[in-house]
Write an enzyme that holds these catalytic residues in place. Structure first.
Site, PDB file in Angstrom:
ATOM      1  N   ALA A 207       0.824  -1.046  -0.030  1.00  0.00           N
ATOM      2  CA  ALA A 207       0.090   0.077   0.191  1.00  0.00           C
ATOM      3  C   ALA A 207       0.910   1.247  -0.049  1.00  0.00           C
ATOM      4  O   ALA A 207       0.629   2.247  -0.699  1.00  0.00           O
ATOM      5  CB  ALA A 207      -0.846  -0.077   1.266  1.00  0.00           C
ATOM      6  N   THR A 244      -6.054 -10.872  13.487  1.00  0.00           N
ATOM      7  CA  THR A 244      -7.201 -10.065  13.339  1.00  0.00           C
ATOM      8  C   THR A 244      -6.686  -9.153  12.107  1.00  0.00           C
ATOM      9  O   THR A 244      -5.587  -8.606  12.147  1.00  0.00           O
ATOM     10  CB  THR A 244      -7.670  -9.441  14.595  1.00  0.00           C
ATOM     11  OG1 THR A 244      -7.966 -10.184  15.628  1.00  0.00           O
ATOM     12  CG2 THR A 244      -8.714  -8.328  14.372  1.00  0.00           C
ATOM     13  N   CYS A 332      14.803  -0.122   1.148  1.00  0.00           N
ATOM     14  CA  CYS A 332      14.415  -1.251   2.117  1.00  0.00           C
ATOM     15  C   CYS A 332      15.973  -1.954   2.171  1.00  0.00           C
ATOM     16  O   CYS A 332      15.817  -3.125   2.886  1.00  0.00           O
ATOM     17  CB  CYS A 332      13.472  -2.342   1.326  1.00  0.00           C
ATOM     18  SG  CYS A 332      12.256  -1.216   0.670  1.00  0.00           S
TER      19      CYS A 332
HETATM   20  N1  PLP Z   1       9.356  -5.525  -3.494  1.00  0.00           N
HETATM   21  C1  PLP Z   1       9.814  -4.394  -4.194  1.00  0.00           C
HETATM   22  C2  PLP Z   1      10.077  -4.362  -5.508  1.00  0.00           C
HETATM   23  C3  PLP Z   1       9.792  -3.062  -3.385  1.00  0.00           C
HETATM   24  O1  PLP Z   1      10.343  -1.927  -3.928  1.00  0.00           O
HETATM   25  C4  PLP Z   1       9.656  -3.168  -1.842  1.00  0.00           C
HETATM   26  C5  PLP Z   1       9.934  -1.796  -0.948  1.00  0.00           C
HETATM   27  O2  PLP Z   1      10.757  -1.191  -1.208  1.00  0.00           O
HETATM   28  C6  PLP Z   1       9.144  -4.320  -1.359  1.00  0.00           C
HETATM   29  C7  PLP Z   1       9.176  -5.655  -1.982  1.00  0.00           C
HETATM   30  C8  PLP Z   1       8.734  -4.323   0.089  1.00  0.00           C
HETATM   31  O3  PLP Z   1       7.632  -3.789   0.558  1.00  0.00           O
HETATM   32  P1  PLP Z   1       7.147  -3.453   1.981  1.00  0.00           P
HETATM   33  O4  PLP Z   1       7.955  -2.047   2.374  1.00  0.00           O
HETATM   34  O5  PLP Z   1       5.705  -3.192   1.885  1.00  0.00           O
HETATM   35  O6  PLP Z   1       7.593  -4.569   2.813  1.00  0.00           O
END
Ligand code: PLP
Length: 390
Positions: A207, A244, A332
């Site tokens: 999201a 939940t 990330c």
């Molecule tokens: N997959 C991709 C290609 C992403 O760019 C990201 C986040 O940068 C994720 C997965 C991980 O998503 P989330 O931050 O919702 O765990």
């Protein structure tokens, strides 16, 4: 001092890391934080109104990706969706085989579950990519063996924005009877897509990449797919995801999906125009620059470039001081040291990979933002180049 910082111009160009929530999304979520707090599994009126909200959101998400409503499973985000897809298929289909095919440029949310599965007796093939970050569909076909149970190829890369040949790979996976997952986290809500046209069995959504809240996402799971849950407990989400439901977050995701769907004919086009304008300005005004990723099959909002002789983190840090937020690698991957695994897989040397930075645009991006960046960036590059020649 603080006052100056507050008044300084700030431009956000890191939408691929996360997006601000749309005000309508926030408005939609507010009632579910207080008055409408019921547990969707409760049989009374409080529970029923929460259940109705969750099911409305399921319709909204399904409609964004052309899926059947019952094939949407809400999760805690892209990472959980990827983990559920990869590990869920692996464990449920172990009797058929132990081979998984993925690519060397996936997000860690796919790569790490694959690496984990290798410690559990699974074999994983990490397919290479070309210099643009493209996976060769024929290589997928060649890699499939009798033991292959899953192919997982991302829809679009989060660092360089290259869009993969998902339809072609989907056809191959189907003809070989192998499950096909795509991590579409960077693409959902930004480009039109339909799970049937793509031929995917599983598709991950997050999201916060589409003006929704953090900590909520979805996994599309085609009806009839053999998949195991790894969160055991209650029977929520077709018993695929006990706990939940995050009603507030799910409502936010649903509304964000609805907004993206409503703007699909206009917003991606607007963003592409801004992106192309910025790429042109960058090339017109700065020498020794290179566009990373594919120039055409590319996400509407992604601009990944390298400046010769200038380290990406230094550029990002100077831009930050000028109020411009960009990224050097996937947000990330904080804590992941070393050059981008995506650029090195594309054949870049460590130095070249280190010189890249990613600008990513979004709903609030304007021509003024680009103008401001083009005002502050050329002198930064000049200064850094001069400093490195000293
Ligand atoms: N997959 C991709 C290609 C992403 O760019 C990201 C986040 O940068 C994720 C997965 C991980 O998503 P989330 O931050 O919702 O765990």
């Amino acid at each position: 001092m603080t006052k100056n910082i507050k008044e300084a111009k700030r431009v956000y160009m890191d939408y691929a890391a996360t997006t601000p929530m749309h005000t309508d999304v926030v408005q939609a979520m507010i009632p579910y934080m207080s008055g409408m707090f019921g547990n969707p599994s409760s049989g009374h009126s409080f529970g029923k109104e929460a259940r109705a909200a969750v099911e409305d959101a399921r319709v909204q998400v399904a409609s964004l990706i052309g899926a059947k409503v019952d094939d949407i499973v809400f999760t805690s985000g892209g990472t959980e969706s990827d983990n559920l897809a990869v590990k869920g298929i692996a464990y449920a289909n172990r009797d058929k085989g132990n081979h998984i095919i993925t690519t060397s440029i996936e997000h860690l949310a796919v790569l790490e579950p694959c690496r984990f599965l290798q410690t559990q007796g699974f074999d994983v093939t990490y397919l290479p990519v070309d210099k643009y970050g493209l996976v060769d569909a024929k290589a997928v076909e060649k890699a499939i063996t009798r033991r292959t149970i899953l192919v997982s190829v991302m829809y679009a890369n989060n660092e360089v924005g290259t869009i993969e040949p998902i339809v072609e790979i989907g056809r191959i996976a189907k003809s070989k009877g192998v499950y096909f997952h795509t991590d579409a986290v960077q693409a959902v809500g930004h480009v039109p897509m339909s799970v049937n046209e793509l031929g995917v069995d599983l598709l991950s959504v997050s999201a916060h990449k589409l003006s929704g809240p953090k900590g909520v996402g979805a996994l599309y799971v085609r009806g009839g797919t053999k998949i195991t849950s790894f969160l055991h407990g209650g029977e929520q989400e077709h018993a695929l995801r006990a706990s939940t439901e995050n009603v507030t977050g799910i409502v936010g995701l649903g509304r964000a999906a609805e907004i993206a769907n409503g703007e699909m004919a206009t917003e991606p086009r607007r963003i592409v125009k801004l992106r192309d304008r910025m790429i042109k300005e960058l090339f017109d005004r700065i020498d020794g620059i290179r566009l990373n990723g594919h120039s055409k099959v590319r996400l509407p909002n992604n601009i990944n470039v390298s400046f010769d002789g200038v380290e990406g983190p230094k550029v990002a840090s100077h831009l930050d001081m000028a109020g411009v937020a960009v990224s050097t690698a996937s947000a990330c991957q904080v804590g992941h040291k070393g050059p981008s695994h995506v650029l090195t897989a594309m054949g870049y040397s460590e130095t070249d990979a280190h010189n890249s930075i990613r600008f990513s645009l979004g709903r609030e991006s304007t021509a003024d933002d680009i103008e401001y960046v083009m005002e502050v960036l050329p002198p930064i590059i000049d200064k850094l180049r001069k400093a490195s020649h000293r």
